[in-house]
Design a protein around this motif. Structure first.
Motif, PDB file in Angstrom:
ATOM      1  N   HIS A 207       0.941  -1.177  -0.066  1.00  0.00           N
ATOM      2  CA  HIS A 207       0.031  -0.066   0.105  1.00  0.00           C
ATOM      3  C   HIS A 207       0.832   1.248   0.069  1.00  0.00           C
ATOM      4  O   HIS A 207       0.553   2.189  -0.763  1.00  0.00           O
ATOM      5  N   ALA A 208       1.954   1.286   0.785  1.00  0.00           N
ATOM      6  CA  ALA A 208       2.811   2.506   0.737  1.00  0.00           C
ATOM      7  C   ALA A 208       3.514   2.500  -0.536  1.00  0.00           C
ATOM      8  O   ALA A 208       3.821   3.905  -1.001  1.00  0.00           O
ATOM      9  N   ALA A 209       3.901   1.585  -1.224  1.00  0.00           N
ATOM     10  CA  ALA A 209       4.500   1.732  -2.521  1.00  0.00           C
ATOM     11  C   ALA A 209       3.580   2.190  -3.685  1.00  0.00           C
ATOM     12  O   ALA A 209       3.986   2.781  -4.351  1.00  0.00           O
ATOM     13  N   ILE A 210       2.334   1.594  -3.470  1.00  0.00           N
ATOM     14  CA  ILE A 210       1.330   2.034  -4.325  1.00  0.00           C
ATOM     15  C   ILE A 210       1.078   3.372  -4.145  1.00  0.00           C
ATOM     16  O   ILE A 210       0.888   4.366  -5.129  1.00  0.00           O
ATOM     17  N   THR A 211       0.804   3.900  -3.102  1.00  0.00           N
ATOM     18  CA  THR A 211       0.574   5.445  -2.429  1.00  0.00           C
ATOM     19  C   THR A 211       1.872   6.325  -3.175  1.00  0.00           C
ATOM     20  O   THR A 211       1.505   7.268  -3.717  1.00  0.00           O
ATOM     21  N   GLU A 212       3.239   5.952  -2.980  1.00  0.00           N
ATOM     22  CA  GLU A 212       4.173   6.555  -3.283  1.00  0.00           C
ATOM     23  C   GLU A 212       4.327   6.880  -4.969  1.00  0.00           C
ATOM     24  O   GLU A 212       4.610   7.826  -5.272  1.00  0.00           O
ATOM     25  N   ALA A 213       3.852   5.804  -5.299  1.00  0.00           N
ATOM     26  CA  ALA A 213       4.098   5.662  -7.052  1.00  0.00           C
ATOM     27  C   ALA A 213       2.885   6.578  -7.503  1.00  0.00           C
ATOM     28  O   ALA A 213       3.178   7.416  -8.542  1.00  0.00           O
ATOM     29  N   ILE A 214       1.759   6.522  -7.049  1.00  0.00           N
ATOM     30  CA  ILE A 214       0.535   7.405  -7.595  1.00  0.00           C
ATOM     31  C   ILE A 214       0.970   9.115  -7.315  1.00  0.00           C
ATOM     32  O   ILE A 214       0.832   9.739  -8.218  1.00  0.00           O
ATOM     33  N   LEU A 215       1.497   9.125  -6.118  1.00  0.00           N
ATOM     34  CA  LEU A 215       1.472  10.666  -5.622  1.00  0.00           C
ATOM     35  C   LEU A 215       2.893  11.057  -6.509  1.00  0.00           C
ATOM     36  O   LEU A 215       3.227  12.098  -6.676  1.00  0.00           O
ATOM     37  N   GLY A 216       3.662  10.141  -6.747  1.00  0.00           N
ATOM     38  CA  GLY A 216       4.967  10.650  -7.491  1.00  0.00           C
ATOM     39  C   GLY A 216       4.910  10.778  -8.928  1.00  0.00           C
ATOM     40  O   GLY A 216       5.604  10.959  -9.719  1.00  0.00           O
ATOM     41  N   GLY A 217       3.862  10.246  -9.533  1.00  0.00           N
ATOM     42  CA  GLY A 217       3.496  10.545 -10.749  1.00  0.00           C
ATOM     43  C   GLY A 217       4.174   9.453 -11.805  1.00  0.00           C
ATOM     44  O   GLY A 217       4.646   9.552 -12.941  1.00  0.00           O
ATOM     45  N   ARG A 218       4.115   7.949 -11.152  1.00  0.00           N
ATOM     46  CA  ARG A 218       4.887   6.949 -11.833  1.00  0.00           C
ATOM     47  C   ARG A 218       3.567   5.942 -12.193  1.00  0.00           C
ATOM     48  O   ARG A 218       3.647   4.851 -11.371  1.00  0.00           O
ATOM     49  N   PRO A 219       2.887   6.009 -13.300  1.00  0.00           N
ATOM     50  CA  PRO A 219       2.073   4.788 -13.713  1.00  0.00           C
ATOM     51  C   PRO A 219       2.489   3.486 -13.916  1.00  0.00           C
ATOM     52  O   PRO A 219       1.677   2.802 -13.288  1.00  0.00           O
ATOM     53  N   THR A 220       3.650   3.365 -14.686  1.00  0.00           N
ATOM     54  CA  THR A 220       4.005   1.946 -14.552  1.00  0.00           C
ATOM     55  C   THR A 220       4.444   1.401 -13.473  1.00  0.00           C
ATOM     56  O   THR A 220       3.828   0.113 -12.932  1.00  0.00           O
ATOM     57  N   LYS A 221       5.066   2.152 -12.399  1.00  0.00           N
ATOM     58  CA  LYS A 221       5.201   1.624 -11.097  1.00  0.00           C
ATOM     59  C   LYS A 221       3.935   1.141 -10.331  1.00  0.00           C
ATOM     60  O   LYS A 221       4.034   0.059  -9.572  1.00  0.00           O
ATOM     61  N   ALA A 222       2.996   2.242 -10.326  1.00  0.00           N
ATOM     62  CA  ALA A 222       1.903   1.887  -9.634  1.00  0.00           C
ATOM     63  C   ALA A 222       1.204   0.926 -10.069  1.00  0.00           C
ATOM     64  O   ALA A 222       0.598   0.001  -9.369  1.00  0.00           O
TER      65      ALA A 222
END
Length: 242
Positions: A207-222
């Motif tokens: 969940h933490a990694a998903i949140t970080e990827a979304i807020l960081g604007g990283r679609p592929t990572k999310a």
């Protein structure tokens, strides 16, 4: 009690090496499947930890956590003393050890495939958008609620709310509807298996990694992390629900 060494290829077919960062869920799923398929029959003793860990290419610590989860699910029991070990305690002629989902079982299991597509896509869309302050706060607060949940019941509800928050920030009514359906089906399945603390810890990290990827604007990572998150849950559910 008999320690049975299967030589018909079933063991190799079912207990394949575990891949991925979070091996616990896959390990539980594969061992549970081996038990339900009769690779290890009722009354058999599982092979030694060292052998099983080597076969699935996991640490002995991970294997012990997986066996503890199987005990919680009522699939094995542990005996002490000479001749003891982890004994299979599953009789396929008796009712399921988990809540009976009846005719809904196949559709619910199929919804796990649907969920991976929908929620992975939702995370990708959310990360690709320019979120305003309110949307970013919604997502961050949803993540904090699930991370800080006081008990298992609160965690289950907060978990669902976190996934719905991701859908909400996409601003797509169809995505929101799809994620809502996926989460409703998931809830029914998760309430039919024991709550596993190790899985909760893994989920919170994802969940933490998903949140970080979304807020960081990283679609592929999310998308990638969400799909891994869905894969872990699916491995548990398919193993424990059959």
């Amino acid at each position: 009690m008999v320690i049975r060494a299967t030589e018909d290829g079933l063991t190799d077919a079912v207990l394949r090496p575990v891949r991925g960062h979070h091996a616990f869920e896959s390990c539980v799923g594969r061992l549970a499947t081996a038990i339900r398929l009769g690779v290890y029959a009722n009354g058999d003793v599982l092979p030694p930890e060292r052998e099983l860990a080597a076969r699935m290419e996991v640490s002995r610590a991970t294997l012990r956590e997986a066996i503890a989860a199987l005990r919680t699910a009522g699939l094995v029991r542990t005996t002490r003393g000479r001749g003891g070990g982890t004994v299979i305690d599953y009789d396929p002629t008796h009712p399921e050890t988990v809540a009976d989902l009846g005719d809904r079982r196949e559709r619910l299991l199929d919804s796990l495939v649907f969920r991976r597509v929908v929620e992975g896509g939702a995370s990708h869309v959310a990360a690709g958008r320019t979120l305003d302050a309110a949307q970013r706060a919604l997502l961050q607060e949803a993540h904090e609620r699930v991370a800080d949940a006081a008990d298992r019941g609160a965690h289950r509800q907060a978990d669902s709310q976190f996934h719905l928050a991701i859908a909400a920030v996409t601003e797509s009514p169809l995505i929101i509807d799809a994620v809502t359906v996926a989460q409703a089906d998931l809830h029914d399945m998760l309430t039919a298996i024991p709550v596993l603390d190790v899985n909760i810890e893994h989920s919170d990290g994802q969940h933490a990694a998903i949140t970080e990827a979304i807020l960081g604007g990283r679609p592929t990572k999310a998308r990638h992390v969400m799909e891994s998150h869905c894969d872990d849950t699916e491995a548990l559910l398919r193993g424990l629900l059959g």
